[in-house]
Design a protein around this motif. Structure first.
Motif, mmCIF file in Angstrom:
data_model
loop_
_atom_site.group_PDB
_atom_site.id
_atom_site.type_symbol
_atom_site.label_atom_id
_atom_site.label_comp_id
_atom_site.label_asym_id
_atom_site.label_seq_id
_atom_site.Cartn_x
_atom_site.Cartn_y
_atom_site.Cartn_z
ATOM 1 N N ASP A 45 46.172 11.434 64.742
ATOM 2 C CA ASP A 45 44.700 11.210 65.019
ATOM 3 C C ASP A 45 44.547 11.842 66.472
ATOM 4 N N TYR A 46 45.453 11.839 67.262
ATOM 5 C CA TYR A 46 45.629 12.109 68.801
ATOM 6 C C TYR A 46 45.394 13.732 68.853
ATOM 7 N N ALA A 47 46.608 14.265 68.117
ATOM 8 C CA ALA A 47 46.600 15.715 68.018
ATOM 9 C C ALA A 47 45.432 16.198 67.522
ATOM 10 N N VAL A 48 44.847 15.734 66.518
ATOM 11 C CA VAL A 48 43.647 16.429 65.803
ATOM 12 C C VAL A 48 42.516 16.349 66.895
ATOM 13 N N MET A 49 42.372 15.112 67.719
ATOM 14 C CA MET A 49 41.181 14.903 68.400
ATOM 15 C C MET A 49 41.373 15.664 69.955
ATOM 16 N N LEU A 50 42.678 15.912 70.256
ATOM 17 C CA LEU A 50 42.942 16.778 71.336
ATOM 18 C C LEU A 50 42.563 18.230 71.068
ATOM 19 N N ALA A 51 42.817 18.608 69.826
ATOM 20 C CA ALA A 51 42.471 20.101 69.493
ATOM 21 C C ALA A 51 40.761 20.034 69.382
ATOM 22 N N LEU A 52 40.261 19.068 68.902
ATOM 23 C CA LEU A 52 39.022 19.165 69.135
ATOM 24 C C LEU A 52 38.211 18.828 70.147
ATOM 25 N N SER A 53 38.652 18.247 70.874
ATOM 26 C CA SER A 53 38.227 17.823 72.180
ATOM 27 C C SER A 53 38.175 19.148 73.318
ATOM 28 N N GLU A 54 39.167 20.086 72.982
ATOM 29 C CA GLU A 54 39.366 21.287 73.702
ATOM 30 C C GLU A 54 38.388 22.345 73.372
ATOM 31 N N ALA A 55 38.184 22.147 72.013
ATOM 32 C CA ALA A 55 37.503 23.334 71.205
ATOM 33 C C ALA A 55 35.896 23.409 71.839
ATOM 34 N N ASP A 56 35.485 24.429 71.653
ATOM 35 C CA ASP A 56 33.930 24.813 71.861
ATOM 36 C C ASP A 56 32.916 23.939 71.031
ATOM 37 N N GLY A 57 32.214 22.957 71.571
ATOM 38 C CA GLY A 57 31.164 22.186 70.755
ATOM 39 C C GLY A 57 31.933 21.079 69.964
ATOM 40 N N HIS A 58 33.191 20.767 70.360
ATOM 41 C CA HIS A 58 34.029 19.958 69.948
ATOM 42 C C HIS A 58 34.045 20.079 68.359
ATOM 43 N N SER A 63 41.003 25.462 59.250
ATOM 44 C CA SER A 63 42.081 26.158 59.056
ATOM 45 C C SER A 63 42.617 26.598 60.668
ATOM 46 N N GLU A 64 41.486 26.604 61.661
ATOM 47 C CA GLU A 64 41.857 26.675 62.981
ATOM 48 C C GLU A 64 42.549 25.709 63.194
ATOM 49 N N LEU A 65 41.848 24.699 63.050
ATOM 50 C CA LEU A 65 42.570 23.112 63.770
ATOM 51 C C LEU A 65 43.844 23.162 63.397
ATOM 52 N N ALA A 66 44.127 23.415 61.784
ATOM 53 C CA ALA A 66 45.651 23.202 61.193
ATOM 54 C C ALA A 66 46.610 24.244 61.910
ATOM 55 N N ALA A 67 46.086 25.417 62.332
ATOM 56 C CA ALA A 67 46.853 26.452 63.052
ATOM 57 C C ALA A 67 46.967 25.799 64.512
ATOM 58 N N THR A 68 46.132 25.282 65.115
ATOM 59 C CA THR A 68 46.235 24.817 66.554
ATOM 60 C C THR A 68 47.355 23.890 66.579
ATOM 61 N N ILE A 69 47.431 22.866 65.805
ATOM 62 C CA ILE A 69 48.289 21.888 65.917
ATOM 63 C C ILE A 69 49.573 22.027 64.968
ATOM 64 N N GLY A 70 49.364 23.068 64.601
ATOM 65 C CA GLY A 70 50.903 23.576 63.544
ATOM 66 C C GLY A 70 51.017 22.498 62.375
ATOM 67 N N TRP A 71 49.731 22.474 61.460
ATOM 68 C CA TRP A 71 49.922 21.518 60.441
ATOM 69 C C TRP A 71 49.731 22.293 59.090
ATOM 70 N N GLU A 72 50.077 21.764 58.020
ATOM 71 C CA GLU A 72 49.792 22.387 56.653
ATOM 72 C C GLU A 72 48.304 22.103 56.434
ATOM 73 N N ARG A 73 47.553 22.966 55.778
ATOM 74 C CA ARG A 73 46.341 22.372 55.653
ATOM 75 C C ARG A 73 46.026 21.362 54.793
ATOM 76 N N SER A 74 46.759 21.007 53.541
ATOM 77 C CA SER A 74 46.840 20.065 52.919
ATOM 78 C C SER A 74 46.915 18.732 53.864
ATOM 79 N N ARG A 75 48.039 18.659 54.565
ATOM 80 C CA ARG A 75 48.171 17.504 55.377
ATOM 81 C C ARG A 75 46.934 17.235 56.318
ATOM 82 N N LEU A 76 46.390 18.462 56.768
ATOM 83 C CA LEU A 76 45.144 18.007 57.752
ATOM 84 C C LEU A 76 44.172 17.267 56.870
#
Lengths: 157, 157
Positions: A45-58, A63-76
């Motif tokens: 949760d924390y990793a996802v929200m950190l990426a979102l909170s730093e993104a434009d317009g939250h 796919s961008e999110l997955a790339a940012t935190i280094g996760w497989e899309r399925s996992r995300l």
DNA sequence: GGAACATGATTGACGTGTCAATCATTTTCT
DNA sequence: AGAAAATGATTGACACGTCAATCATGTTCC
């Protein structure tokens, strides 16, 4: 030099390996349990929200999110489903590509993240940074770089 | 010195932390996937079977086994259930304490373990030992000790 | 235009890990 | 002996991660 790469680790090398990997695991587990009890968030949760909170317009495309935190899309995708259930994020349709979605941090999600952040960072300091001498901290960075480099080499082949 | 323990990690410290924990995780994941594809065993299977294969008569009480590999009993119990399904271990009744059980490595289990062992150790050498200089290897051991010590301190409180 | 392919994302199945609750058998204590 | 507590182990519920399959929409190219 005879077959350097085929030799097995010595007892001592193996001991270090086990210490290393088990300690990293114990650390991860302790951080995770603190985060959980202090804020009801998981490290995921924390990793996802950190990426979102730093993104434009939250908001981010999955796919961008997955790339940012280094996760497989399925996992995300699975994780987002759970987070959406809890009201931390929302899935919206993407204006420019109707295959895609956009993940938005909800107000509640943003608040939960804010509440979790400081204690989490404090825990990182307490359990990791403050446990090491400045030299050891540097060494940790170099260690990570060396290991990461090795992994990258092998994947490149 | 003002409130040393309350300061948050600097950007650089945080970067090292993330590198460290993510690299350890990537390493764990790579080792796990190799073990899986080479021998159809998981790291958990491997840990359990290593402990059993070193035990007298290839058998241990669940609690001893859990202590040896540092697992919670519940986790072990679930894992043993899955391993038993696959014929890697067998649960037997304990002669001296009828509450208890004994976990026995089956012939098939022992064979699977033998087959997995060499490739796994080679992978540890390739991905960890050979990726580090002798100095870095030593540093890794010291790092683990320092972090482990810190965790122990905090639990002791 | 339309078939073939690529891309964005989700799904289902299944192994794994944690927590709290449960159950049965000792052990302890009076 | 018998109630109470401790111990050994399992279970159920649920979060998490991976893999392979699927589905819908876009893109390419004839």
């Amino acid at each position: 030099m005879t077959q350097r790469k085929r030799r097995l680790p010595t007892t001592e090398e193996l001991r270090i390996w086990r210490d290393f990997i088990e300690t990293a695991e114990a650390l991860r587990s302790e951080l995770s349990s603190r985060l959980q009890s202090e804020s009801s968030l998981s490290p995921g949760d924390y990793a996802v929200m950190l990426a979102l909170s730093e993104a434009d317009g939250h908001r981010l495309r999955p796919s961008e999110l997955a790339a940012t935190i280094g996760w497989e899309r399925s996992r995300l995708s699975h994780h987002l489903g759970r987070m959406e259930q809890r009201g931390l994020v929302r899935r919206e349709e993407c204006a420019t590509d109707s295959r895609g979605a956009e993940i938005v941090l909800t107000a509640g999600g943003a608040e939960a993240f804010r509440g979790a952040s400081i204690p989490h960072l404090r825990a990182v300091r307490e359990l990791f940074v403050d446990a090491l001498s400045p030299g050891q901290l540097t060494a940790a960075g170099e260690l990570a770089a060396a290991l990461r480099g090795r992994l990258a080499e092998l994947r490149a082949r």
